[in-house]
Write an enzyme that holds these catalytic residues in place. Structure first.
Site, PDB file in Angstrom:
ATOM      1  N   GLU A 174       0.831  -1.208   0.000  1.00 41.97           N
ATOM      2  CA  GLU A 174       0.000   0.000   0.000  1.00 41.97           C
ATOM      3  C   GLU A 174       0.864   1.255   0.000  1.00 41.97           C
ATOM      4  OE1 GLU A 174       0.797   1.574   2.928  1.00 41.97           O
ATOM      5  OE2 GLU A 174       1.776  -0.268   3.577  1.00 41.97           O
ATOM      6  N   GLU A 316       4.561  -0.451   1.632  1.00 43.54           N
ATOM      7  CA  GLU A 316       4.828  -0.764   0.219  1.00 43.54           C
ATOM      8  C   GLU A 316       4.933  -2.266  -0.047  1.00 43.54           C
ATOM      9  OE1 GLU A 316       8.451   1.049  -1.151  1.00 43.54           O
ATOM     10  OE2 GLU A 316       7.912   3.044  -0.429  1.00 43.54           O
TER      11      GLU A 316
END
Length: 348
Positions: A174, A316
């Site tokens: 994300e 991430e």
């Protein structure tokens, strides 16, 4: 599209193969249990992949990016334009997850769900814009019903792409300024616990910044106190990327694709997925214990034993990607070590 698909049954792990893998571990040339979590991971993967020889050669990583209206409340140390800028950085190969995916030989998909600083069409980025941002959930629900539907369905589409690529493992990541605030809000609502137990520094807030973040969360939780189901809590307090991750995890479990969960935000999505569909839980492996305040608590709630504890808090999917080599080694040891009989070694 309706969200009725969320309640379709999940695939079932193979208990017979789990027992066989456990028995195989006892025959390998080592004291029983001496490889610790590596043994448990190999057994779990054998059960989930329905094979006596688990493997993780083909790894799929989807990073979902989306902006948050609650950023207007000053809950992040970074400006909101960073989300769109990082989407471009992912695609150009300069982000941590880009380097990790390249090193692992993993397939990296970047999905733009909507950013205030729209980077436009970028090669290598799936453009799936829902809106430039969620609403500020201190003032209104973060998403409409239609937006929640779209975000969760986009996550499920990423799983379908992973399956088409014959992936053996799905990792969700994300990006979204203020998304630790949204994740803390969702987790607080799901667990009915005060946000002070879950809200942390995020991108680098100091003590005063964290106190402000908690006060923002308290306002939001009071405003949406009538959200009584996991889907409503996710809609009122979540983000596009958190909803996409939740949908992806449910879809992966339904399809029988193992998932490696990253850090605080993705674990919040995992908690939402398990709350919506409890049979998702066996399909989740957990990569690491994030330094973000609240993550250890979520791991305990989910009875999860993470692979790593390195003080990471980037997101991430970077922590999950970092754990992949250890999972690959777990498979290699399980498949490649000699048994006592094969090696001619006495088994006391």
């Amino acid at each position: 599209m309706s969200l009725d698909w969320l309640h379709a049954p999940c695939a079932q792990p193979d208990a017979v193969l789990a027992d066989a893998a456990r028995a195989h571990q006892l025959q390998l040339t080592k004291p029983p249990g001496s490889l610790g979590l590596l043994e448990a991971l190999a057994i779990q993967l054998a059960s989930l992949q329905h094979t006596s020889k688990p493997a993780l050669e083909r790894v799929w990583i989807s990073v979902f990016a989306g902006d948050h209206g609650v950023a207007d409340e000053g809950v992040s140390a970074f400006p909101q334009v960073v989300t769109g800028e990082m989407v471009r950085n992912f695609a150009s190969g300069g982000a941590a997850i880009s380097v990790l995916a390249r090193t692992l030989g993993a397939n990296l998909e970047v999905v733009n769900l909507g950013t205030v600083n729209d980077p436009g069409d970028i090669p290598g980025v799936r453009r799936a814009i829902i809106a430039p941002s969620t609403a500020n959930f201190c003032l209104a629900p973060a998403m409409t019903v239609e937006q929640l539907d779209a975000a969760m369905s986009i996550g499920a589409q990423s799983v379908q792409a992973a399956l088409a690529a014959k992936a053996q493992l799905f990792i969700g990541g994300e990006m979204g300024i203020a998304n630790t605030t949204a994740a803390a809000a969702v987790a607080s609502a799901l667990l009915d616990e005060p946000p002070s137990c879950l809200a942390g520094a995020g991108t680098g807030l100091d003590a005063a910044g964290i106190r402000h973040k908690v006060s923002v969360l308290e306002r939001a939780l009071e405003r949406h106190a009538d959200a009584s189901t996991a889907l409503e809590q996710l809609r009122c307090l979540g983000g596009f990327e958190i909803a996409a991750l939740t949908g992806a995890y449910v879809a992966a479990a339904q399809a029988g694709l193992p998932v490696l969960v990253d850090g605080f935000i993705t674990t919040t999505a995992a908690l939402a997925a398990v709350t919506i569909q409890p049979d998702v839980r066996p399909w989740l492996l957990f990569a690491h214990r994030s330094k973000e305040h609240g993550h250890a608590h979520l791991l305990n709630v989910l009875a999860a034993q993470p692979v790593l504890d390195l003080g990471l808090r980037l997101g991430e999917a970077s922590g999950a990607a970092t754990a992949v080599p250890l999972l690959r080694l777990a498979c290699a040891l399980h498949n490649g070590m000699a048994t006592f009989e094969q090696a001619g070694v006495s088994n006391a």
